[in-house]
Design an enzyme around this catalytic site. Structure first.
Site, mmCIF file in Angstrom:
data_model
loop_
_atom_site.group_PDB
_atom_site.id
_atom_site.type_symbol
_atom_site.label_atom_id
_atom_site.label_comp_id
_atom_site.label_asym_id
_atom_site.label_seq_id
_atom_site.Cartn_x
_atom_site.Cartn_y
_atom_site.Cartn_z
ATOM 1 N N PHE A 1 95.013 117.541 58.081
ATOM 2 C CA PHE A 1 93.674 117.248 57.556
ATOM 3 C C PHE A 1 93.117 116.033 58.301
ATOM 4 O O PHE A 1 93.801 115.418 59.121
ATOM 5 C CB PHE A 1 93.740 116.981 56.037
ATOM 6 C CG PHE A 1 94.476 115.720 55.666
ATOM 7 C CD1 PHE A 1 95.859 115.705 55.587
ATOM 8 C CD2 PHE A 1 93.790 114.528 55.393
ATOM 9 C CE1 PHE A 1 96.551 114.540 55.249
ATOM 10 C CE2 PHE A 1 94.467 113.358 55.044
ATOM 11 C CZ PHE A 1 95.852 113.374 54.980
ATOM 12 N N ASP B 1 96.121 104.167 50.379
ATOM 13 C CA ASP B 1 94.934 103.896 51.181
ATOM 14 C C ASP B 1 95.377 103.911 52.636
ATOM 15 O O ASP B 1 96.366 103.269 53.010
ATOM 16 C CB ASP B 1 94.284 102.561 50.839
ATOM 17 C CG ASP B 1 92.849 102.540 51.344
ATOM 18 O OD1 ASP B 1 92.013 103.291 50.796
ATOM 19 O OD2 ASP B 1 92.553 101.815 52.313
ATOM 20 N N ASP C 1 93.781 114.430 62.011
ATOM 21 C CA ASP C 1 95.022 114.976 62.593
ATOM 22 C C ASP C 1 94.854 115.644 63.971
ATOM 23 O O ASP C 1 95.698 115.446 64.847
ATOM 24 C CB ASP C 1 95.681 115.970 61.624
ATOM 25 C CG ASP C 1 96.449 115.266 60.514
ATOM 26 O OD1 ASP C 1 96.581 114.029 60.573
ATOM 27 O OD2 ASP C 1 96.923 115.954 59.597
ATOM 28 N N THR D 1 94.260 110.037 43.930
ATOM 29 C CA THR D 1 93.506 110.393 45.137
ATOM 30 C C THR D 1 92.585 111.572 44.863
ATOM 31 O O THR D 1 92.905 112.441 44.055
ATOM 32 C CB THR D 1 94.433 110.733 46.323
ATOM 33 O OG1 THR D 1 93.615 111.028 47.464
ATOM 34 C CG2 THR D 1 95.336 111.917 46.050
ATOM 35 N N ASN E 1 91.479 113.137 47.685
ATOM 36 C CA ASN E 1 91.567 113.799 48.990
ATOM 37 C C ASN E 1 92.667 114.873 48.925
ATOM 38 O O ASN E 1 93.851 114.535 48.801
ATOM 39 C CB ASN E 1 91.888 112.729 50.056
ATOM 40 C CG ASN E 1 91.983 113.307 51.453
ATOM 41 O OD1 ASN E 1 92.506 114.399 51.651
ATOM 42 N ND2 ASN E 1 91.498 112.568 52.436
HETATM 43 P P1 ITT Z 1 91.215 108.681 48.175
HETATM 44 O O1 ITT Z 1 90.676 107.277 48.345
HETATM 45 O O2 ITT Z 1 90.621 109.375 46.986
HETATM 46 O O3 ITT Z 1 92.710 108.735 48.207
HETATM 47 P P2 ITT Z 1 90.020 109.081 50.789
HETATM 48 O O4 ITT Z 1 89.902 110.251 51.708
HETATM 49 O O5 ITT Z 1 88.758 108.322 50.477
HETATM 50 O O6 ITT Z 1 90.728 109.577 49.435
HETATM 51 P P3 ITT Z 1 91.014 106.719 52.117
HETATM 52 O O7 ITT Z 1 89.939 105.859 51.575
HETATM 53 O O8 ITT Z 1 92.414 106.176 52.131
HETATM 54 O O9 ITT Z 1 91.115 108.106 51.350
HETATM 55 O O10 ITT Z 1 90.592 107.146 53.580
HETATM 56 C C1 ITT Z 1 91.506 107.660 54.468
HETATM 57 C C2 ITT Z 1 90.793 108.281 55.647
HETATM 58 O O11 ITT Z 1 91.732 108.399 56.717
HETATM 59 C C3 ITT Z 1 90.293 109.686 55.340
HETATM 60 O O12 ITT Z 1 89.149 109.963 56.129
HETATM 61 C C4 ITT Z 1 91.444 110.560 55.765
HETATM 62 O O13 ITT Z 1 91.053 111.846 56.135
HETATM 63 C C5 ITT Z 1 92.044 109.752 56.934
HETATM 64 N N1 ITT Z 1 93.499 109.931 56.925
HETATM 65 C C6 ITT Z 1 94.412 109.295 56.142
HETATM 66 N N2 ITT Z 1 95.643 109.791 56.340
HETATM 67 C C7 ITT Z 1 95.498 110.762 57.268
HETATM 68 C C8 ITT Z 1 96.386 111.658 57.874
HETATM 69 O O14 ITT Z 1 97.677 111.699 57.541
HETATM 70 N N3 ITT Z 1 95.901 112.504 58.768
HETATM 71 C C9 ITT Z 1 94.588 112.511 59.086
HETATM 72 N N4 ITT Z 1 93.674 111.729 58.547
HETATM 73 C C10 ITT Z 1 94.128 110.849 57.641
#
Ligand code: ITT
Length: 190
Positions: A146, A67, A149, A8, A10
């Protein structure tokens, strides 16, 4: 200990994933920053598999990917797999979602988290999914966590994800449910 690359980019997700995996018996490694995988899948599960598999092949290690995203009932499940692409920053993404829901009384939504683990040869050996239902507030509340949330309210706790302690969010969240299932199966993998 076998290496496991956490696939990831993120930082919010990374922190939560590391907390679940800390005592798992795997040696956690970070994904090389320059390695970015295009998310072409139509489902959370497909994208989790894609990321885990590609990162495993590129690094030659076992890899784990998450994801996830927010699916809003009144928006027919949007932003869904496009949750990260709904704007350029967390603030932009939240503002867009709140605007789209401004005249909407149905605030029901769910967070979904799909996790996949890949062997070094790119084969997916484990997949799991977790869901947490809640409601989208009219304005952000809380400073923790993040992403989306601050606008995701969980009635059972009477708190948004951003108002929960990290421990509480970990125990009830979409990611928490997915990891509870995953951690039971993880020791039997290698
Ligand atoms: P990676 O693919 O590199 O892991 P990303 O941010 O692109 O990072 P995703 O494609 O899975 O990840 O997108 C997930 C989105 O949903 C992203 O905007 C996150 O901030 C949000 N998200 C996922 N889990 C969350 C959580 O527990 N709380 C708040 N937002 C969340």
């Amino acid at each position: 200990m076998t290496n496991l690359v956490v696939a990831t980019g993120n930082p919010g997700k990374l922190k939560e994933m590391q907390a679940y995996l800390i005592d798992s018996g795997w040696e956690l490694m970070l994904k090389p920053e320059e390695l970015e995988i295009e998310e072409t899948g139509e489902t959370f599960a497909a994208n989790a598999c894609l990321k885990a598999s590609q990162v495993a092949l590129a690094t030659g290690n076992w890899s784990i990917a998450d994801d996830s995203g927010l699916a809003v009932d009144a928006l027919n499940g949007r932003p869904g797999v496009y949750s990260a692409r709904y704007g350029n920053s967390d603030t932009e993404r939240i503002d867009r979602l709140l605007k789209e829901l401004s005249n909407q009384e149905n605030r029901q939504a769910k967070f979904v988290c799909a996790i996949a683990i890949s062997r070094p040869d790119g084969a997916i050996v484990l997949q799991t999914e977790g869901i947490c239902r809640g409601e989208i507030l009219y304005a952000p509340q809380g400073n923790g966590g993040f992403g989306y949330d601050p606008i995701f309210y969980v009635p059972e706790q009477n708190l948004t994800y951003a108002e929960m302690t990290p421990e509480m969010k970990r125990s009830i969240s979409h990611r928490g449910k997915a990891f509870t299932d995953l951690l039971q199966k993880l020791p039997n993998l290698q």
